[in-house]
Design a protein around this motif. Structure first.
Motif, PDB file in Angstrom:
ATOM      1  N   GLY A 145       0.820  -1.209   0.000  1.00  0.00           N
ATOM      2  CA  GLY A 145       0.000   0.000   0.000  1.00  0.00           C
ATOM      3  C   GLY A 145       0.850   1.254   0.000  1.00  0.00           C
ATOM      4  N   MET A 146       1.938   1.236   0.756  1.00  0.00           N
ATOM      5  CA  MET A 146       2.853   2.378   0.764  1.00  0.00           C
ATOM      6  C   MET A 146       3.420   2.617  -0.634  1.00  0.00           C
ATOM      7  SD  MET A 146       6.365   2.918   2.971  1.00  0.00           S
ATOM      8  CE  MET A 146       7.159   1.502   2.228  1.00  0.00           C
ATOM      9  N   PHE A 147       3.763   1.545  -1.318  1.00  0.00           N
ATOM     10  CA  PHE A 147       4.278   1.678  -2.678  1.00  0.00           C
ATOM     11  C   PHE A 147       3.239   2.304  -3.606  1.00  0.00           C
ATOM     12  CE2 PHE A 147       4.295  -0.108  -6.952  1.00  0.00           C
ATOM     13  CZ  PHE A 147       5.532   0.309  -7.412  1.00  0.00           C
ATOM     14  N   LEU A 148       1.997   1.880  -3.497  1.00  0.00           N
ATOM     15  CA  LEU A 148       0.953   2.376  -4.387  1.00  0.00           C
ATOM     16  C   LEU A 148       0.663   3.863  -4.172  1.00  0.00           C
ATOM     17  CD1 LEU A 148      -1.522  -0.641  -4.381  1.00  0.00           C
ATOM     18  CD2 LEU A 148       0.047   0.048  -6.205  1.00  0.00           C
ATOM     19  N   LEU A 149       1.046   4.395  -3.010  1.00  0.00           N
ATOM     20  CA  LEU A 149       0.869   5.826  -2.777  1.00  0.00           C
ATOM     21  C   LEU A 149       1.671   6.665  -3.770  1.00  0.00           C
ATOM     22  CD1 LEU A 149       1.109   6.076   1.120  1.00  0.00           C
ATOM     23  CD2 LEU A 149      -0.961   6.123  -0.269  1.00  0.00           C
ATOM     24  N   ILE A 150       2.773   6.127  -4.257  1.00  0.00           N
ATOM     25  CA  ILE A 150       3.632   6.911  -5.153  1.00  0.00           C
ATOM     26  C   ILE A 150       3.742   6.304  -6.549  1.00  0.00           C
ATOM     27  CG2 ILE A 150       4.964   8.040  -3.357  1.00  0.00           C
ATOM     28  CD1 ILE A 150       6.474   5.108  -5.212  1.00  0.00           C
ATOM     29  N   GLN A 151       3.121   5.141  -6.783  1.00  0.00           N
ATOM     30  CA  GLN A 151       3.178   4.520  -8.097  1.00  0.00           C
ATOM     31  C   GLN A 151       2.354   5.357  -9.083  1.00  0.00           C
ATOM     32  OE1 GLN A 151       0.471   2.241  -9.636  1.00  0.00           O
ATOM     33  NE2 GLN A 151       1.760   2.153 -11.458  1.00  0.00           N
ATOM     34  N   GLY A 152       2.955   5.711 -10.230  1.00  0.00           N
ATOM     35  CA  GLY A 152       2.268   6.526 -11.220  1.00  0.00           C
ATOM     36  C   GLY A 152       2.029   7.954 -10.773  1.00  0.00           C
ATOM     37  N   GLN A 153       2.777   8.401  -9.784  1.00  0.00           N
ATOM     38  CA  GLN A 153       2.555   9.741  -9.227  1.00  0.00           C
ATOM     39  C   GLN A 153       3.062  10.830 -10.169  1.00  0.00           C
ATOM     40  OE1 GLN A 153       5.189  11.347  -6.058  1.00  0.00           O
ATOM     41  NE2 GLN A 153       3.396  11.168  -4.738  1.00  0.00           N
ATOM     42  N   THR A 154       2.252  11.856 -10.336  1.00  0.00           N
ATOM     43  CA  THR A 154       2.660  13.060 -11.050  1.00  0.00           C
ATOM     44  C   THR A 154       2.670  14.223 -10.065  1.00  0.00           C
ATOM     45  OG1 THR A 154       0.391  13.685 -11.627  1.00  0.00           O
ATOM     46  CG2 THR A 154       1.556  12.214 -13.162  1.00  0.00           C
ATOM     47  N   SER A 155       3.190  15.360 -10.497  1.00  0.00           N
ATOM     48  CA  SER A 155       3.225  16.524  -9.602  1.00  0.00           C
ATOM     49  C   SER A 155       1.816  16.952  -9.213  1.00  0.00           C
ATOM     50  CB  SER A 155       3.971  17.683 -10.265  1.00  0.00           C
ATOM     51  OG  SER A 155       3.358  18.046 -11.490  1.00  0.00           O
ATOM     52  N   VAL A 156       0.857  16.811 -10.131  1.00  0.00           N
ATOM     53  CA  VAL A 156      -0.529  17.172  -9.837  1.00  0.00           C
ATOM     54  C   VAL A 156      -1.116  16.249  -8.771  1.00  0.00           C
ATOM     55  CG1 VAL A 156      -2.862  17.294 -10.819  1.00  0.00           C
ATOM     56  CG2 VAL A 156      -0.912  18.155 -12.123  1.00  0.00           C
ATOM     57  N   VAL A 157      -0.876  14.962  -8.908  1.00  0.00           N
ATOM     58  CA  VAL A 157      -1.367  13.985  -7.938  1.00  0.00           C
ATOM     59  C   VAL A 157      -0.705  14.209  -6.577  1.00  0.00           C
ATOM     60  CG1 VAL A 157      -1.383  11.534  -7.353  1.00  0.00           C
ATOM     61  CG2 VAL A 157      -1.967  12.271  -9.677  1.00  0.00           C
ATOM     62  N   ARG A 158       0.607  14.440  -6.594  1.00  0.00           N
ATOM     63  CA  ARG A 158       1.342  14.662  -5.333  1.00  0.00           C
ATOM     64  C   ARG A 158       0.787  15.874  -4.587  1.00  0.00           C
ATOM     65  NH1 ARG A 158       5.940  15.851  -7.347  1.00  0.00           N
ATOM     66  NH2 ARG A 158       6.639  13.698  -7.540  1.00  0.00           N
ATOM     67  N   ARG A 159       0.569  16.984  -5.327  1.00  0.00           N
ATOM     68  CA  ARG A 159       0.077  18.206  -4.692  1.00  0.00           C
ATOM     69  C   ARG A 159      -1.306  17.990  -4.073  1.00  0.00           C
ATOM     70  NH1 ARG A 159       2.923  20.994  -2.611  1.00  0.00           N
ATOM     71  NH2 ARG A 159       1.518  20.623  -0.867  1.00  0.00           N
ATOM     72  N   ALA A 160      -2.179  17.313  -4.825  1.00  0.00           N
ATOM     73  CA  ALA A 160      -3.526  17.063  -4.314  1.00  0.00           C
ATOM     74  C   ALA A 160      -3.493  16.199  -3.062  1.00  0.00           C
ATOM     75  CB  ALA A 160      -4.383  16.406  -5.393  1.00  0.00           C
ATOM     76  N   HIS A 161      -2.627  15.189  -3.062  1.00  0.00           N
ATOM     77  CA  HIS A 161      -2.541  14.286  -1.912  1.00  0.00           C
ATOM     78  C   HIS A 161      -1.983  15.017  -0.690  1.00  0.00           C
ATOM     79  CE1 HIS A 161      -1.578   9.891  -0.551  1.00  0.00           C
ATOM     80  NE2 HIS A 161      -2.370  10.532   0.271  1.00  0.00           N
ATOM     81  N   LEU A 162      -0.929  15.784  -0.891  1.00  0.00           N
ATOM     82  CA  LEU A 162      -0.336  16.517   0.230  1.00  0.00           C
ATOM     83  C   LEU A 162      -1.303  17.587   0.775  1.00  0.00           C
ATOM     84  CD1 LEU A 162       3.341  16.934  -1.017  1.00  0.00           C
ATOM     85  CD2 LEU A 162       2.529  15.453   0.821  1.00  0.00           C
ATOM     86  N   ASP A 163      -2.020  18.248  -0.119  1.00  0.00           N
ATOM     87  CA  ASP A 163      -2.996  19.247   0.342  1.00  0.00           C
ATOM     88  C   ASP A 163      -4.093  18.592   1.177  1.00  0.00           C
ATOM     89  OD1 ASP A 163      -1.592  21.229  -0.920  1.00  0.00           O
ATOM     90  OD2 ASP A 163      -2.952  21.398  -2.638  1.00  0.00           O
ATOM     91  N   ALA A 164      -4.527  17.390   0.750  1.00  0.00           N
ATOM     92  CA  ALA A 164      -5.556  16.676   1.507  1.00  0.00           C
ATOM     93  C   ALA A 164      -5.035  16.253   2.880  1.00  0.00           C
ATOM     94  CB  ALA A 164      -6.030  15.449   0.723  1.00  0.00           C
ATOM     95  N   LEU A 165      -3.776  15.820   2.931  1.00  0.00           N
ATOM     96  CA  LEU A 165      -3.195  15.388   4.197  1.00  0.00           C
ATOM     97  C   LEU A 165      -2.971  16.557   5.159  1.00  0.00           C
ATOM     98  CD1 LEU A 165      -0.560  12.818   2.857  1.00  0.00           C
ATOM     99  CD2 LEU A 165      -2.599  12.287   4.211  1.00  0.00           C
ATOM    100  N   SER A 166      -2.691  17.725   4.606  1.00  0.00           N
ATOM    101  CA  SER A 166      -2.372  18.866   5.468  1.00  0.00           C
ATOM    102  C   SER A 166      -3.589  19.723   5.811  1.00  0.00           C
ATOM    103  CB  SER A 166      -1.328  19.759   4.793  1.00  0.00           C
ATOM    104  OG  SER A 166      -1.832  20.310   3.586  1.00  0.00           O
ATOM    105  N   GLY A 167      -4.731  19.389   5.166  1.00  0.00           N
ATOM    106  CA  GLY A 167      -5.760  20.317   5.436  1.00  0.00           C
ATOM    107  C   GLY A 167      -7.143  19.987   5.584  1.00  0.00           C
TER     108      GLY A 167
END
Length: 345
Positions: free
Chosen positions: A323-345
């Motif tokens: 599951g940890m691997f799938l968090l970053i598999q196929g990740q783009t900058s757009v996906v990363r930003r959305a995920h981090l924004d959700a985690l921080s806010g």
């Protein structure tokens, strides 16, 4: 869930081969025999045209097959999942390489890997493509290539000086201009034999080219596609919930399953939307929600099993790492930003 002979074959492979050996594979490497079983099952051609020996199955079937394989043995899933993108691209191509490779890939005679995720880092260019001698020269570093010494061919991409992306097929082996690193030791999916590739003048003929497209055009298609939720996320979540139930916590498993089912339905409805660049924010929200539920499911598997889940023979710890691997598999900058924004806010 969908009813299909292909899904039944995937489930049989999962039950008889992949699940019983998943922890052993996780500690070693994906055996060629696993991939041979997938080849002979017809699953490599699930989305390929029937005229070329494939099954021509709808996307709903292809997704469920991927869910089953990922939940059974994520390392095996990750090697074979690389194959399906080149097949889909070949099916849409009108270049000569289609007639040479689509049938052997559709039937499983050949297994393909992909070596082009790096083009998503544009404008940073790590692989340069240069026209040379009725073909193309590739120079640079492919940071990640999965399935080394398991795949037969790879789909490689480089970027030209005019910001055009050139996709071309190469044999997946060391050759003049191509050298592989040792397999990487990773926190999860080391078994999938991921390496980096050093390209120093690798030359491929024009006949190997699958696609040439401006980088901007590729991004228009790729960014919306990358915002959809991977079926593997649901596959690992469901596998973890089965472990939770087996550990004597069926009510917890059912409560989480209902939430996973809801997000899965909405995510797949959007994946089937006829206009891929619409509803991007909603796709990202659902992808992030699916991550949250996968993480909850794998955490529940660990917690419900107690101390024994720290044993490397336990499926709970394997699923948590996958599951940890799938968090970053196929990740783009757009996906990363959305995920981090959700985690921080």
């Amino acid at each position: 869930m969908t009813t299909s002979p292909l899904i039944a074959r995937a489930q049989e492979l999962a039950d008889t081969l992949l699940v019983p050996n998943a922890e052993r594979v996780d500690r070693a490497e994906v055996p060629a025999s696993h991939l041979d079983a997938i080849r002979s099952s017809g699953l490599l051609g699930v989305s390929a045209p029937e005229a070329y020996g494939g099954a021509g199955a709808p996307d709903s079937v292809a997704r469920e097959v991927q869910e089953i394989l990922a939940g059974a043995c994520c390392s095996t899933w990750f090697v074979q999942t690389q194959h399906h993108t080149p097949v889909r691209m070949l099916a849409k191509s009108e270049l000569p390489v289609r007639e040479r490779l689509l049938r052997p890939l559709a039937t499983g005679e050949l297994l393909a890997g992909i070596a082009y995720a790096h083009v998503r880092a544009f404008p940073r260019v790590v692989v340069r493509a240069t026209a040379e001698r009725d073909g193309w020269r590739f120079d640079g570093t492919v940071p990640w290539y999965t399935g080394w010494e398991l795949n037969d061919v790879m789909l490689l991409a480089g970027i030209t000086d005019s910001d055009e992306i050139v996709f071309a097929f190469a044999d997946a082996r060391e050759q003049p201009g191509l050298r592989a690193s040792d397999p990487m030791r990773l926190a999860a999916l080391t078994a999938a034999r991921t390496v980096s590739l050093e390209l120093d003048g690798l030359w491929l003929p024009e006949s190997s080219v699958l696609l040439r497209t401006p980088q901007e055009q590729f991004a228009l298609l790729d960014i919306p596609r990358s915002t959809n939720t991977s079926p593997a996320v649901f596959g690992v979540a469901y596998a973890a919930l089965r472990v939770v139930a087996e550990n004597g916590e069926p009510e917890t498993a059912e409560a989480l399953r209902a939430r996973v089912d809801e997000v899965r339905r909405k995510a797949y409805d959007l994946a089937d939307h006829p206009v891929p660049h619409e509803h991007v924010e909603e796709r990202l929200t659902l992808r992030t929600r699916a991550y949250d539920l996968m993480r909850a499911a794998t955490t529940a598997a660990v917690v419900s099993g107690g101390g024994r889940t720290m044993d490397l023979r336990s499926p709970a710890q394997r699923l948590a790492r996958e599951g940890m691997f799938l968090l970053i598999q196929g990740q783009t900058s757009v996906v990363r930003r959305a995920h981090l924004d959700a985690l921080s806010g």
